[in-house]
Scaffold this active site. Structure first.
Site, PDB file in Angstrom:
ATOM      1  N   ASP A 166       7.999   7.912  24.644  1.00 59.85           N
ATOM      2  CA  ASP A 166       6.969   8.064  25.676  1.00 59.85           C
ATOM      3  C   ASP A 166       7.254   7.132  26.862  1.00 59.85           C
ATOM      4  O   ASP A 166       7.875   6.085  26.687  1.00 59.85           O
ATOM      5  CB  ASP A 166       5.592   7.750  25.068  1.00 59.85           C
ATOM      6  CG  ASP A 166       4.465   8.276  25.931  1.00 59.85           C
ATOM      7  OD1 ASP A 166       4.723   9.089  26.847  1.00 59.85           O
ATOM      8  OD2 ASP A 166       3.312   7.876  25.704  1.00 59.85           O
ATOM      9  N   TRP A 186       7.940   5.492  33.965  1.00 56.58           N
ATOM     10  CA  TRP A 186       9.171   4.798  34.411  1.00 56.58           C
ATOM     11  C   TRP A 186       9.567   5.306  35.794  1.00 56.58           C
ATOM     12  O   TRP A 186       9.916   4.532  36.677  1.00 56.58           O
ATOM     13  CB  TRP A 186      10.294   5.075  33.394  1.00 56.58           C
ATOM     14  CG  TRP A 186      11.599   4.404  33.700  1.00 56.58           C
ATOM     15  CD1 TRP A 186      12.030   3.194  33.244  1.00 56.58           C
ATOM     16  CD2 TRP A 186      12.646   4.918  34.543  1.00 56.58           C
ATOM     17  NE1 TRP A 186      13.277   2.918  33.748  1.00 56.58           N
ATOM     18  CE2 TRP A 186      13.683   3.958  34.544  1.00 56.58           C
ATOM     19  CE3 TRP A 186      12.808   6.090  35.287  1.00 56.58           C
ATOM     20  CZ2 TRP A 186      14.863   4.133  35.260  1.00 56.58           C
ATOM     21  CZ3 TRP A 186      13.983   6.261  36.012  1.00 56.58           C
ATOM     22  CH2 TRP A 186      14.996   5.291  35.997  1.00 56.58           C
ATOM     23  N   HIS A 231      12.875  11.663  32.829  1.00 55.23           N
ATOM     24  CA  HIS A 231      13.428  12.406  31.686  1.00 55.23           C
ATOM     25  C   HIS A 231      14.951  12.297  31.682  1.00 55.23           C
ATOM     26  O   HIS A 231      15.571  12.144  30.638  1.00 55.23           O
ATOM     27  CB  HIS A 231      13.012  13.876  31.740  1.00 55.23           C
ATOM     28  CG  HIS A 231      11.525  14.066  31.658  1.00 55.23           C
ATOM     29  ND1 HIS A 231      10.731  13.369  30.772  1.00 55.23           N
ATOM     30  CD2 HIS A 231      10.674  14.878  32.343  1.00 55.23           C
ATOM     31  CE1 HIS A 231       9.478  13.736  30.926  1.00 55.23           C
ATOM     32  NE2 HIS A 231       9.402  14.651  31.875  1.00 55.23           N
ATOM     33  N   LEU A 264      25.204  10.628  10.797  1.00 52.71           N
ATOM     34  CA  LEU A 264      23.781  10.612  11.166  1.00 52.71           C
ATOM     35  C   LEU A 264      23.206  12.028  11.267  1.00 52.71           C
ATOM     36  O   LEU A 264      23.811  12.915  11.878  1.00 52.71           O
ATOM     37  CB  LEU A 264      23.634   9.913  12.531  1.00 52.71           C
ATOM     38  CG  LEU A 264      22.240   9.948  13.150  1.00 52.71           C
ATOM     39  CD1 LEU A 264      21.269   9.044  12.388  1.00 52.71           C
ATOM     40  CD2 LEU A 264      22.281   9.523  14.624  1.00 52.71           C
ATOM     41  N   SER A 313      -0.264  11.333  18.108  1.00 53.32           N
ATOM     42  CA  SER A 313      -0.005  12.524  18.921  1.00 53.32           C
ATOM     43  C   SER A 313       0.562  13.720  18.146  1.00 53.32           C
ATOM     44  O   SER A 313       1.551  14.341  18.569  1.00 53.32           O
ATOM     45  CB  SER A 313       0.945  12.178  20.087  1.00 53.32           C
ATOM     46  OG  SER A 313       0.372  11.223  20.918  1.00 53.32           O
TER      47      SER A 313
HETATM   48  C1  FPP Z   1       7.641  11.512  27.276  1.00 52.64           C
HETATM   49  O1  FPP Z   1       7.461  10.860  28.492  1.00 52.64           O
HETATM   50  C2  FPP Z   1       8.814  12.371  27.287  1.00 52.64           C
HETATM   51  C3  FPP Z   1       8.842  13.732  27.103  1.00 52.64           C
HETATM   52  C4  FPP Z   1       7.663  14.543  26.841  1.00 52.64           C
HETATM   53  C5  FPP Z   1      10.088  14.471  27.181  1.00 52.64           C
HETATM   54  C6  FPP Z   1      11.163  13.764  26.426  1.00 52.64           C
HETATM   55  C7  FPP Z   1      12.430  14.407  26.662  1.00 52.64           C
HETATM   56  C8  FPP Z   1      13.580  13.725  26.845  1.00 52.64           C
HETATM   57  C9  FPP Z   1      13.745  12.255  26.885  1.00 52.64           C
HETATM   58  C10 FPP Z   1      14.813  14.491  26.895  1.00 52.64           C
HETATM   59  C11 FPP Z   1      15.426  14.370  25.562  1.00 52.64           C
HETATM   60  C12 FPP Z   1      16.600  15.188  25.454  1.00 52.64           C
HETATM   61  C13 FPP Z   1      17.298  15.366  24.310  1.00 52.64           C
HETATM   62  C14 FPP Z   1      18.520  16.157  24.355  1.00 52.64           C
HETATM   63  C15 FPP Z   1      16.874  14.802  23.016  1.00 52.64           C
HETATM   64  P1  FPP Z   1       6.215  11.275  29.375  1.00 52.64           P
HETATM   65  O2  FPP Z   1       6.654  12.298  30.335  1.00 52.64           O
HETATM   66  O3  FPP Z   1       5.084  11.663  28.481  1.00 52.64           O
HETATM   67  O4  FPP Z   1       5.911   9.923  30.097  1.00 52.64           O
HETATM   68  P2  FPP Z   1       4.496   9.404  30.644  1.00 52.64           P
HETATM   69  O5  FPP Z   1       3.630   9.177  29.438  1.00 52.64           O
HETATM   70  O6  FPP Z   1       4.880   8.122  31.304  1.00 52.64           O
HETATM   71  O7  FPP Z   1       3.977  10.435  31.582  1.00 52.64           O
END
Ligand code: FPP
Length: 250
Positions: free
Chosen positions: A24, A29, A41, A135, A200
């Site tokens: 999260d 960020w 992301h 892994l 969540s």
């Molecule tokens: C949470 O941050 C992140 C997500 C919902 C998306 C996560 C996806 C990635 C990191 C890409 C991963 C890719 C692979 C291939 C595994 P948020 O957007 O909820 O952040 P916020 O709470 O600050 O709004």
């Protein structure tokens, strides 16, 4: 710093077999840097790459990443579409390297919900790495724990209705076997980044006795040092599974 942390962790010896992570804080960020959310992301993928590499190197067997929840479909259309594209481009770019490093890719969740190119990218990656023995990298995609439990209940009901099993044969194991995680041990350590303290809709059944670790670090800032610190913290805990401390240490 990380080197001595690694040494300390490996010397201690009781590594978690299965680490699950709620990644999260990508959006925040990005916001802190006046960047669009998708930049968070994108940077989050660099954390994924590093955490996968470290887990492989130190000998973690299972890593489950909460990549996209059933509820994430309700985000603005543009963001959903950007995440789906990122998923596909990341898997295409990284799969050879994952394969070379003996990583076995799998997914939990309703893959059918994904756009067909992203779904196919995942299926190709799963197929390519299916015989690897390092892994186990498990991506939760369109995953929700309540939806998973509902699906399990329906599957069990089907089996009863068709005479394949009887009602009194339902046990905890029966339920575990009907979850997406049937072949995966329950997580030992569940990490949540981004400063929130909630589950969540993630692995509700499976995390009954999981140790939780929360950190304020946003996911794009969660790297080797942060992972090693979370493992060190895990190693300092006494897992009692409902027993007393005296029973466990006897
Ligand atoms: C949470 O941050 C992140 C997500 C919902 C998306 C996560 C996806 C990635 C990191 C890409 C991963 C890719 C692979 C291939 C595994 P948020 O957007 O909820 O952040 P916020 O709470 O600050 O709004």
């Amino acid at each position: 710093m990380s080197k001595s942390l690694r040494k300390q962790i490996l010397k201690q010896g009781d590594l978690p077999t299965h680490i699950a992570i709620i990644m999260d804080g990508n959006g925040r960020w990005a916001k802190a840097r006046s960047l669009p959310r998708v930049a968070g992301h994108r940077e989050g993928i660099n954390s994924v790459r590093e955490i996968v590499r470290i887990c492989g190197e130190i000998g973690i067997s299972y890593l489950t990443l909460y990549t996209f929840s059933s509820e994430n479909w309700n985000r603005p259309k543009r963001e959903v579409s950007a995440i789906m594209k990122l998923l596909l481009s990341t898997i295409k770019k990284e799969i050879k390297n994952l394969h070379k490093n003996n990583v076995r890719l799998s997914t939990i969740g309703n893959l059918e919900d994904l756009p067909s190119d992203s779904r196919q990218g995942m299926l190709d990656g799963i197929e390519m790495t299916k015989n690897n023995s390092g892994l186990n990298l498990n991506l939760a995609l369109s995953y929700g724990s309540r939806q998973e439990l509902l699906r399990a209940v329906r599957r069990i009901a089907d089996k009863i209705q068709s005479g394949k099993m009887t009602q009194d044969q339902i046990s905890e194991e029966t339920i575990s076997r009907e979850l997406y995680t049937a072949s995966v041990p329950d997580p030992d350590l569940l990490i949540r980044t981004g400063g929130e303290a909630r589950i969540s809709n993630f692995l509700l059944w499976q995390s009954a006795y999981t140790e939780f670790y929360m950190t304020d670090a946003f996911w794009p800032d969660f790297r080797e040092k942060e992972l090693l610190n979370s493992i060190l913290d895990y190693q300092s805990r006494q897992r009692r599974f409902g027993q007393t401390g005296e029973q466990v240490s006897a």
